[in-house]
Design a protein around this motif. Structure first.
Motif, PDB file in Angstrom:
ATOM      1  N   ALA A 110       1.181  -0.925   0.061  1.00 52.24           N
ATOM      2  CA  ALA A 110      -0.137   0.272  -0.047  1.00 52.24           C
ATOM      3  C   ALA A 110       0.984   1.507   0.205  1.00 52.24           C
ATOM      4  O   ALA A 110       0.567   2.347  -0.580  1.00 52.24           O
ATOM      5  N   GLU A 111       1.782   1.291   0.924  1.00 48.64           N
ATOM      6  CA  GLU A 111       2.988   1.878   0.833  1.00 48.64           C
ATOM      7  C   GLU A 111       3.895   3.007  -0.756  1.00 48.64           C
ATOM      8  O   GLU A 111       3.958   3.945  -1.385  1.00 48.64           O
ATOM      9  N   VAL A 112       3.734   1.677  -1.092  1.00 49.03           N
ATOM     10  CA  VAL A 112       5.034   1.641  -2.346  1.00 49.03           C
ATOM     11  C   VAL A 112       3.487   2.053  -2.953  1.00 49.03           C
ATOM     12  O   VAL A 112       4.049   2.582  -4.777  1.00 49.03           O
ATOM     13  N   LEU A 113       2.366   1.612  -3.821  1.00 45.48           N
ATOM     14  CA  LEU A 113       1.997   1.310  -5.025  1.00 45.48           C
ATOM     15  C   LEU A 113       0.563   2.704  -4.600  1.00 45.48           C
ATOM     16  O   LEU A 113       0.250   3.218  -5.408  1.00 45.48           O
ATOM     17  N   PHE A 114      -0.376   2.753  -3.528  1.00 44.32           N
ATOM     18  CA  PHE A 114      -1.148   3.427  -3.768  1.00 44.32           C
ATOM     19  C   PHE A 114      -0.768   4.502  -3.139  1.00 44.32           C
ATOM     20  O   PHE A 114      -1.697   5.987  -2.962  1.00 44.32           O
ATOM     21  N   ILE A 115      -0.219   4.855  -1.325  1.00 38.98           N
ATOM     22  CA  ILE A 115      -0.773   5.839  -1.264  1.00 38.98           C
ATOM     23  C   ILE A 115       1.381   6.239  -0.796  1.00 38.98           C
ATOM     24  O   ILE A 115       1.585   6.197   0.547  1.00 38.98           O
ATOM     25  N   PRO A 116       2.058   6.490  -1.648  1.00 35.92           N
ATOM     26  CA  PRO A 116       3.679   6.913  -1.957  1.00 35.92           C
ATOM     27  C   PRO A 116       3.660   8.626  -1.194  1.00 35.92           C
ATOM     28  O   PRO A 116       2.795   9.483  -1.194  1.00 35.92           O
ATOM     29  N   GLY A 117       5.052   8.387  -0.089  1.00 32.67           N
ATOM     30  CA  GLY A 117       5.025   9.545   0.472  1.00 32.67           C
ATOM     31  C   GLY A 117       4.309   9.211   1.648  1.00 32.67           C
ATOM     32  O   GLY A 117       5.075  11.072   2.076  1.00 32.67           O
ATOM     33  N   THR A 118       3.812   9.017   2.286  1.00 32.11           N
ATOM     34  CA  THR A 118       2.888   9.334   3.295  1.00 32.11           C
ATOM     35  C   THR A 118       3.948   8.429   4.627  1.00 32.11           C
ATOM     36  O   THR A 118       4.214   8.906   5.561  1.00 32.11           O
ATOM     37  N   THR A 119       5.181   7.270   4.353  1.00 31.22           N
ATOM     38  CA  THR A 119       5.584   7.323   4.825  1.00 31.22           C
ATOM     39  C   THR A 119       4.754   5.913   6.135  1.00 31.22           C
ATOM     40  O   THR A 119       5.735   5.315   6.945  1.00 31.22           O
TER      41      THR A 119
END
Length: 155
Positions: free
Chosen positions: A19-28
């Motif tokens: 989810a972090e890499v593909l859908f919501i990048p940058g939130t960490t």
């Protein structure tokens, strides 16, 4: 902790990483939660299932996380998700008017002190310097001030 709980920790850690890499990048935050779940699953694997199962969970988690990061961060895959279209549209810029000072036109409405004038076949909103101009009178452009066309009646 049984092996199903450890497997679920690892699964949810990998899902959060995806989810972090593909859908919501940058939130960490989601990525950090995913890595924390993976670390907890690996630690519980070593603690509860022994060193052999711990090594298997560690290597499997590292390989899967590496594959997710590699596939997710490739420029080819990012181009599918990223906005790459360029907007070439534009609007008529009032600073570059199509009516120049000195042009003449006919008042389509009474200018009191603003109204509509027909220049060739272009309708434009204009203002006078304060005087009233009747409908149908001929007017001349004095100047262009930012987004206003200033006119006067032609005598």
């Amino acid at each position: 902790m049984d092996w199903i709980s450890i497997a679920l920790l690892l699964l949810f850690g990998l899902l959060f990483l995806i989810a972090e890499v593909l859908f919501i990048p940058g939130t960490t935050v989601v990525g950090l939660a995913g890595f924390a779940l993976l670390a907890a699953g690996i630690w519980f694997g070593y603690r509860d299932l022994g060193s052999t199962a711990g090594h298997v969970t560690l290597v499997t988690s590292l390989v899967l996380a590496g594959v997710i990061l590699y596939l997710g961060l490739r420029p080819k895959n990012m181009a599918k998700l990223a906005l790459t279209d360029v907007n070439d549209g534009h609007v008529r810029d009032a600073r570059l008017p199509d009516v120049q000072p000195g042009a003449t036109g006919r008042a389509l409405s009474a200018l009191r002190p603003s109204g509509t004038v027909l220049f060739d076949e272009h309708r434009r909103e204009v203002v006078t310097r304060g005087e009233f101009v009747p409908t149908g009178a001929e007017v001349r452009v004095l100047r262009i001030e930012q987004n206003r066309i200033v006119v006067e009646a032609v005598s």
